[in-house]
Enzyme design. Structure first.
Site, short mmCIF file in Angstrom:
data_model
loop_
_atom_site.label_atom_id
_atom_site.label_comp_id
_atom_site.label_asym_id
_atom_site.label_seq_id
_atom_site.Cartn_x
_atom_site.Cartn_y
_atom_site.Cartn_z
N GLY A 256 -1.79 -6.27 7.35
CA GLY A 256 -2.89 -6.31 6.38
C GLY A 256 -2.50 -7.05 5.11
O GLY A 256 -3.28 -7.84 4.57
N CYS B 261 3.15 -3.26 3.97
CA CYS B 261 2.28 -2.15 4.35
C CYS B 261 2.88 -1.53 5.60
O CYS B 261 4.04 -1.81 5.93
CB CYS B 261 0.83 -2.60 4.54
SG CYS B 261 0.57 -3.81 5.86
N GLY B 262 2.14 -0.70 6.31
CA GLY B 262 2.72 -0.05 7.48
C GLY B 262 3.24 -1.07 8.49
O GLY B 262 4.41 -1.05 8.89
N THR B 263 2.39 -1.98 8.89
CA THR B 263 2.77 -3.01 9.87
C THR B 263 3.24 -4.31 9.24
O THR B 263 3.88 -5.12 9.90
CB THR B 263 1.56 -3.36 10.74
OG1 THR B 263 0.51 -3.82 9.86
CG2 THR B 263 1.08 -2.17 11.56
N GLY B 264 2.83 -4.57 8.02
CA GLY B 264 3.02 -5.88 7.39
C GLY B 264 1.85 -6.82 7.64
O GLY B 264 1.80 -7.91 7.07
N HIS C 240 10.98 -24.37 8.18
CA HIS C 240 9.85 -25.14 8.72
C HIS C 240 8.55 -24.95 7.95
O HIS C 240 7.71 -25.83 7.95
CB HIS C 240 9.61 -24.75 10.19
CG HIS C 240 10.68 -25.26 11.11
ND1 HIS C 240 10.52 -25.29 12.47
CD2 HIS C 240 11.92 -25.75 10.85
CE1 HIS C 240 11.63 -25.80 13.03
NE2 HIS C 240 12.49 -26.06 12.07
N ASP D 121 0.87 -1.17 0.00
CA ASP D 121 0.00 0.00 0.00
C ASP D 121 0.92 1.24 0.00
O ASP D 121 2.13 1.12 -0.23
CB ASP D 121 -1.00 -0.04 1.16
CG ASP D 121 -0.37 0.17 2.53
OD1 ASP D 121 0.87 0.34 2.60
OD2 ASP D 121 -1.11 0.17 3.52
N HIS D 122 0.35 2.40 0.27
CA HIS D 122 1.14 3.64 0.24
C HIS D 122 2.29 3.62 1.27
O HIS D 122 3.31 4.24 1.06
CB HIS D 122 0.23 4.85 0.48
CG HIS D 122 -0.67 4.70 1.67
ND1 HIS D 122 -1.75 3.83 1.65
CD2 HIS D 122 -0.63 5.24 2.91
CE1 HIS D 122 -2.36 3.88 2.83
NE2 HIS D 122 -1.69 4.71 3.61
N ARG E 286 9.21 -33.87 8.20
CA ARG E 286 7.96 -33.75 8.96
C ARG E 286 7.23 -32.43 8.66
O ARG E 286 6.02 -32.33 8.82
CB ARG E 286 8.22 -33.88 10.46
CG ARG E 286 9.00 -32.73 11.07
CD ARG E 286 9.38 -33.03 12.51
NE ARG E 286 9.94 -31.90 13.21
CZ ARG E 286 11.19 -31.45 13.08
NH1 ARG E 286 12.01 -32.05 12.24
NH2 ARG E 286 11.62 -30.42 13.77
N HIS E 287 7.99 -31.44 8.22
CA HIS E 287 7.37 -30.15 7.93
C HIS E 287 6.53 -30.18 6.66
O HIS E 287 5.62 -29.37 6.49
CB HIS E 287 8.44 -29.06 7.84
CG HIS E 287 9.26 -28.94 9.08
ND1 HIS E 287 8.72 -28.55 10.29
CD2 HIS E 287 10.57 -29.20 9.31
CE1 HIS E 287 9.67 -28.54 11.21
NE2 HIS E 287 10.79 -28.95 10.66
C1 RB5 Z 1 -2.30 2.22 6.62
O1 RB5 Z 1 -2.51 3.32 7.42
C2 RB5 Z 1 -2.09 0.99 7.48
O2 RB5 Z 1 -3.26 0.61 8.11
C3 RB5 Z 1 -1.58 -0.15 6.61
O3 RB5 Z 1 -0.39 0.25 6.00
C4 RB5 Z 1 -1.25 -1.45 7.28
O4 RB5 Z 1 -0.39 -1.27 8.36
C5 RB5 Z 1 -2.42 -2.31 7.62
O5 RB5 Z 1 -2.26 -3.46 8.09
#
Ligand code: RB5
Length: 149
Positions: free
Chosen positions: A73, A68-71, A101, A10-11, A135-136
């Site tokens: 989503g 994405c911001g957190t990875g 694994h 995303d952005h 096993r994996h």
């Molecule tokens: C965008 O603001 C943020 O929600 C997105 O990048 C991501 O972190 C979602 O999981």
């Protein structure tokens, strides 16, 4: 081994995607860029990640990197596709174990936390570490077989 890698973000992931794309191409990998092209507008991550993950599920690419911001989503979205195992990774140990694994064919990264130099060791480890099988193998097959609707 050189890979054909789909990338989608995303952005919040565009800057890291573009930097990693350049590094990956320098190393001889082929990148299929599902966008976005820039971070000038807010983007809903499923719009870019779903087509990229579908390309992996259909065998059009061999690997997937999503950011994405957190990875989070992007990871949720990618892992809805059969056969796609995308690991959200913040450290080299997890990148290694995700391959050994889980045969992780997708990598999710946090654009908020990583820049090129901190992300590259994770990407390199994920690209170069082989799956242990044994096993994996049965376990990863059950991910799809036991969750089929
Ligand atoms: C965008 O603001 C943020 O929600 C997105 O990048 C991501 O972190 C979602 O999981």
């Amino acid at each position: 081994m050189s890979e054909r890698i789909a990338m989608a973000t995303d952005h919040r992931g565009v800057v890291l995607k573009d930097a990693l794309k350049q590094r990956l191409e320098q190393k001889g990998h082929e990148v299929v860029d599902f966008g976005p092209a820039d971070d000038s507008a807010s983007v809903d991550y499923p719009d870019t990640v779903a087509p990229a993950a579908r390309a992996l599920a259909q065998g059009e690419v061999s690997r997937l990197i999503v950011i994405c911001g957190t990875g989070l989503g992007v990871m949720y979205t990618a892992n809805r596709f059969p056969g796609v195992r995308t690991a959200l990774v913040h450290d080299v140990e997890t990148a290694e174990l995700a391959r050994q694994h889980n045969d992780a064919n997708g990598l999710a990264l946090s654009g908020n936390r990583l820049d090129l130099e901190s992300a590259w060791p994770l990407v390199e480890t994920w690209l170069e570490t082989p799956f242990e099988g044994g096993r994996h193998q049965a376990r990863i097959e059950k991910i799809d077989s036991l969750t089929r609707p």
